[in-house]
Motif scaffolding. Structure first.
Motif, PDB file in Angstrom:
ATOM      1  N   ILE A 100      -3.331 -16.195 -33.508  1.00  6.88           N
ATOM      2  CA  ILE A 100      -3.104 -17.603 -33.843  1.00  6.88           C
ATOM      3  C   ILE A 100      -2.912 -17.768 -35.343  1.00  6.88           C
ATOM      4  N   ALA A 101      -3.779 -17.118 -36.136  1.00  6.24           N
ATOM      5  CA  ALA A 101      -3.659 -17.197 -37.594  1.00  6.24           C
ATOM      6  C   ALA A 101      -2.331 -16.611 -38.055  1.00  6.24           C
ATOM      7  N   GLN A 102      -1.969 -15.478 -37.470  1.00  5.65           N
ATOM      8  CA  GLN A 102      -0.733 -14.792 -37.839  1.00  5.65           C
ATOM      9  C   GLN A 102       0.496 -15.624 -37.474  1.00  5.65           C
ATOM     10  N   ASP A 103       0.525 -16.123 -36.250  1.00  8.82           N
ATOM     11  CA  ASP A 103       1.682 -16.874 -35.763  1.00  8.82           C
ATOM     12  C   ASP A 103       1.920 -18.147 -36.568  1.00  8.82           C
ATOM     13  N   ASN A 104       0.825 -18.735 -37.073  1.00  8.11           N
ATOM     14  CA  ASN A 104       0.941 -20.016 -37.768  1.00  8.11           C
ATOM     15  C   ASN A 104       0.831 -19.897 -39.281  1.00  8.11           C
ATOM     16  N   LYS A 105       0.659 -18.654 -39.777  1.00 11.78           N
ATOM     17  CA  LYS A 105       0.583 -18.393 -41.218  1.00 11.78           C
ATOM     18  C   LYS A 105      -0.506 -19.245 -41.875  1.00 11.78           C
ATOM     19  N   ILE A 106      -1.702 -19.171 -41.284  1.00 11.83           N
ATOM     20  CA  ILE A 106      -2.829 -19.975 -41.761  1.00 11.83           C
ATOM     21  C   ILE A 106      -4.073 -19.105 -41.949  1.00 11.83           C
ATOM     22  N   TYR A 107      -5.016 -19.645 -42.720  1.00 11.30           N
ATOM     23  CA  TYR A 107      -6.382 -19.140 -42.728  1.00 11.30           C
ATOM     24  C   TYR A 107      -7.134 -19.939 -41.662  1.00 11.30           C
ATOM     25  N   LEU A 108      -7.875 -19.235 -40.825  1.00 13.49           N
ATOM     26  CA  LEU A 108      -8.554 -19.854 -39.688  1.00 13.49           C
ATOM     27  C   LEU A 108     -10.041 -19.537 -39.763  1.00 13.49           C
ATOM     28  N   ALA A 109     -10.867 -20.587 -39.808  1.00 11.29           N
ATOM     29  CA  ALA A 109     -12.319 -20.413 -39.909  1.00 11.29           C
ATOM     30  C   ALA A 109     -12.995 -20.996 -38.678  1.00 11.29           C
ATOM     31  N   GLY A 110     -14.103 -20.390 -38.280  1.00  5.26           N
ATOM     32  CA  GLY A 110     -14.848 -20.882 -37.128  1.00  5.26           C
ATOM     33  C   GLY A 110     -16.212 -20.244 -37.042  1.00  5.26           C
ATOM     34  N   ALA A 179     -15.936 -19.763 -48.718  1.00  2.27           N
ATOM     35  CA  ALA A 179     -17.241 -19.374 -48.178  1.00  2.27           C
ATOM     36  C   ALA A 179     -17.524 -20.226 -46.953  1.00  2.27           C
ATOM     37  N   ALA A 180     -18.413 -19.735 -46.108  1.00  3.56           N
ATOM     38  CA  ALA A 180     -18.710 -20.415 -44.845  1.00  3.56           C
ATOM     39  C   ALA A 180     -20.164 -20.876 -44.809  1.00  3.56           C
ATOM     40  N   ILE A 181     -20.373 -22.017 -44.147  1.00  2.00           N
ATOM     41  CA  ILE A 181     -21.714 -22.560 -43.919  1.00  2.00           C
ATOM     42  C   ILE A 181     -21.827 -22.878 -42.434  1.00  2.00           C
ATOM     43  N   ALA A 182     -22.947 -22.527 -41.839  1.00  3.16           N
ATOM     44  CA  ALA A 182     -23.146 -22.765 -40.412  1.00  3.16           C
ATOM     45  C   ALA A 182     -23.965 -24.035 -40.193  1.00  3.16           C
ATOM     46  N   SER A 183     -23.337 -25.041 -39.660  1.00  2.00           N
ATOM     47  CA  SER A 183     -23.990 -26.221 -39.103  1.00  2.00           C
ATOM     48  C   SER A 183     -25.121 -26.769 -39.957  1.00  2.00           C
ATOM     49  N   GLU A 184     -26.355 -26.642 -39.447  1.00  2.00           N
ATOM     50  CA  GLU A 184     -27.538 -27.222 -40.067  1.00  2.00           C
ATOM     51  C   GLU A 184     -27.789 -26.679 -41.469  1.00  2.00           C
ATOM     52  N   GLU A 201     -15.379 -21.822 -54.027  1.00  2.00           N
ATOM     53  CA  GLU A 201     -14.744 -23.077 -54.419  1.00  2.00           C
ATOM     54  C   GLU A 201     -14.577 -24.030 -53.243  1.00  2.00           C
ATOM     55  N   ILE A 202     -14.459 -23.471 -52.030  1.00  2.01           N
ATOM     56  CA  ILE A 202     -14.215 -24.282 -50.838  1.00  2.01           C
ATOM     57  C   ILE A 202     -15.176 -23.815 -49.753  1.00  2.01           C
ATOM     58  N   PHE A 203     -16.018 -24.728 -49.284  1.00  7.02           N
ATOM     59  CA  PHE A 203     -16.998 -24.412 -48.249  1.00  7.02           C
ATOM     60  C   PHE A 203     -16.465 -24.860 -46.898  1.00  7.02           C
ATOM     61  N   LEU A 204     -16.410 -23.935 -45.959  1.00  6.64           N
ATOM     62  CA  LEU A 204     -15.898 -24.197 -44.622  1.00  6.64           C
ATOM     63  C   LEU A 204     -17.094 -24.355 -43.692  1.00  6.64           C
ATOM     64  N   HIS A 205     -17.313 -25.577 -43.256  1.00  2.00           N
ATOM     65  CA  HIS A 205     -18.548 -25.955 -42.553  1.00  2.00           C
ATOM     66  C   HIS A 205     -18.245 -26.202 -41.083  1.00  2.00           C
ATOM     67  N   SER A 206     -18.498 -25.194 -40.263  1.00  2.00           N
ATOM     68  CA  SER A 206     -18.384 -25.359 -38.812  1.00  2.00           C
ATOM     69  C   SER A 206     -19.696 -25.950 -38.316  1.00  2.00           C
ATOM     70  N   THR A 207     -19.628 -27.138 -37.718  1.00  2.14           N
ATOM     71  CA  THR A 207     -20.854 -27.850 -37.387  1.00  2.14           C
ATOM     72  C   THR A 207     -20.825 -28.386 -35.967  1.00  2.14           C
ATOM     73  N   TYR A 232     -15.082 -28.209 -52.807  1.00  2.79           N
ATOM     74  CA  TYR A 232     -14.653 -28.890 -51.597  1.00  2.79           C
ATOM     75  C   TYR A 232     -15.549 -28.474 -50.429  1.00  2.79           C
ATOM     76  N   VAL A 233     -15.801 -29.403 -49.517  1.00  2.00           N
ATOM     77  CA  VAL A 233     -16.468 -29.107 -48.249  1.00  2.00           C
ATOM     78  C   VAL A 233     -15.554 -29.606 -47.131  1.00  2.00           C
ATOM     79  N   ILE A 234     -15.210 -28.704 -46.222  1.00  2.00           N
ATOM     80  CA  ILE A 234     -14.408 -29.062 -45.048  1.00  2.00           C
ATOM     81  C   ILE A 234     -15.302 -28.873 -43.834  1.00  2.00           C
ATOM     82  N   SER A 235     -15.630 -29.975 -43.180  1.00  2.00           N
ATOM     83  CA  SER A 235     -16.649 -29.978 -42.127  1.00  2.00           C
ATOM     84  C   SER A 235     -16.018 -30.344 -40.793  1.00  2.00           C
TER      85      SER A 235
END
Length: 353
Positions: A100-110, A179-184, A201-207, A232-235
Motif C-alpha cells: 500500500i505504501a509503495q503503490d501510493n508513494k506514501i509514508y504509512l504509520a500505524g 517518531a511514533a506514540i502509542a495511544s495513552e 519533528e513530527i509525532f505520529l499518534h495512533s490512538t 507536529y502531532v498527527i493523531s
C-alpha cells in the motif's frame, strides 16, 4: 550554503485516517482472525488511494488508528491474544501494508499487536512507520500499558537486544524526523520528550479513545506535547469499532493535526472519514526551532535538574516479568494491577502521594 538554506524542507499534506476497526475478539481461531485482518487490509488498499486522490498528489503521510487490524483484547489471555491477534515482524500483514505504501508513494504509520521471537508467548503493542519503498523504517514498542507486557517489563534483556535507541527510535526521512506514540502514551510527557531529544519533528499518534465533545485528557495532552516539544502531532482515532461488545462509536472521532505551537490545524467529527488532514511545513518548523526567544522550550530546557529526582523517586519497577537468569514469564492480566498497587504503596511510603 547558509544555515537557513540547510533548514529547507518540503511542505506536504498528511492525513490522520479515521478508518473503521473490525474486531477479532469474537473469532474462535487464528484462521478466522486472519480473515478479518485480510478484509481490513483490502479495505485500506481502497481507502488510502481514494483519500490521496481527494486531497492531492502531494499527500505523503498517512497515520492509521491504534490496533486498526484487530481492536484490543477484552477477556483474552496474554497467550491467547498473542496467538490470535498478534502479527509477526516478517508476516504477510506487513507485506500488504508495504505494498500500500509503495503503490501510493506514501509514508504509512500505524499500530498493531506484534510478536517477537526473543520473547515467545508475549506480545508487544508496536507502532510502525513504512516508507514509500515498502520497508518498515521504524518500530516502536509501547512502554506504558495498563494490562499488557511492555519492554520495561523485560527491560534488561530488551536493552541488550535493541539498545536505548531501539526503545526511543526516530526515523530521519525526506519528509522530516518521524517518531511514533502509542495511544495513552500521549499523556506521559517523558516519553514524547525522549523522542524530541533525539530530534523528532513530527509525532505520529495512533490512538483509540473516547472522542467526546469535552476537552478529554488526550485532547489536552496532544496540544501540550506539540507545544512543549515544538513539533507536529498527527493523531488518528478509529472511525468505529465493529464486532466488539462495546457500542461501536465508544472509541471514535476527533482525529486531529496539531502544529508546533499547539494549534489545531484540522479535526474530524465522528465516523469513518479522512477529514483530519493538513499541510506540514518543515521549513517553518525548523526556523521556529532555531529562533531564540521565550517560546523556544527545547533550547530553554535544563534536563540535568531533573535527573536525580527521576532516578531516586521512580515508581513502577523494571523487569517484573524477568527472573534472575534473564528468562521471562507469561503473566495473567492480574499481574499488572498488582504491580500498580505495589507502586501506589511505595509512593505513599515516600509521601509522593
Amino acid at each position: 550554503m547558509t544555515e537557513d538554506q540547510k533548514l529547507l524542507g518540503p511542505t506536504y499534506y498528511a492525513i490522520a485516517l479515521q478508518t473503521a476497526v473490525d474486531a477479532v475478539n469474537g473469532c474462535q481461531s487464528q484462521a478466522e482472525a486472519a480473515e478479518v485482518i485480510t478484509r481490513t487490509l483490502n479495505r485500506l488498499a481502497r481507502e488510502i488511494p481514494a483519500s490521496k486522490r481527494f486531497i492531492g498528489p502531494d499527500t505523503k503521510l498517512f497515520v492509521l488508528p491504534e490496533y486498526f487490524l484487530t481492536a484490543y483484547p477484552l477477556g483474552d489471555t496474554i497467550e491467547g491474544w498473542a496467538q490470535k491477534a498478534s502479527i509477526r515482524t516478517d508476516g504477510p500483514e506487513y507485506e500488504a501494508l508495504g505494498r500500500i505504501a509503495q503503490d501510493n508513494k506514501i509514508y504509512l504509520a500505524g499500530n498493531a499487536y506484534e510478536l517477537d521471537d526473543h520473547f515467545p508467548g508475549l506480545y508487544f503493542q508496536s507502532c510502525f512507520i513504512i516508507a514509500p519503498s515498502g520497508d518498515v523504517i521504524l518500530r516502536y514498542r509501547r512502554l506504558n500499558s495498563m494490562f499488557a507486557p511492555t519492554p520495561h517489563d523485560v527491560w534488561d534483556k530488551y536493552l541488550d537486544l535493541y539498545g536505548l535507541e531501539g526503545v526511543f527510535p526516530v526515523a530521519r526521512t525526506e519528509i522530516g524526523a518521524l517518531a511514533a506514540i502509542a495511544s495513552e502514551e500521549i499523556l506521559y510527557p517523558e516519553i514524547v520528550r525522549c523522542l524530541a531529544m533525539r530530534g523528532a519533528e513530527i509525532f505520529l499518534h495512533s490512538t483509540g479513545e473516547m472522542g467526546n465533545m469535552t476537552n478529554t485528557p488526550k485532547n489536552i495532552a496532544r496540544k501540550a506535547r506539540a507545544l512543549e516539544n515544538m513539533a507536529y502531532v498527527i493523531s488518528a482515532n478509529a472511525g468505529t469499532i465493529r464486532g466488539h461488545e462495546l457500542p461501536c462509536a465508544a472509541t471514535d472521532g476527533r482525529s486531529a493535526l496539531i502544529d508546533y505551537q499547539g494549534q489545531t490545524l484540522a479535526e474530524s467529527g465522528w465516523g469513518e472519514t479522512m477529514t483530519a488532514y493538513g499541510a506540514i511545513d518543515l521549513n517553518a518548523l525548523r526556523r521556529y526551532r532555531r529562533r531564540p526567544g521565550m517560546g523556544n522550550f527545547l533550547a530553554r530546557q535544563r534536563f540535568e535538574l531533573f535527573a536525580e529526582s527521576y532516578a531516586t523517586l521512580g515508581s513502577q519497577k523494571a523487569n517484573t516479568l524477568l527472573n534472575d537468569k534473564g528468562h521471562h514469564r507469561i503473566p495473567d492480566r492480574t499481574h499488572f494491577m498488582t504491580t500498580q498497587t505495589d507502586c501506589i504503596a511505595r509512593l505513599a511510603r515516600k509521601n509522593v502521594i
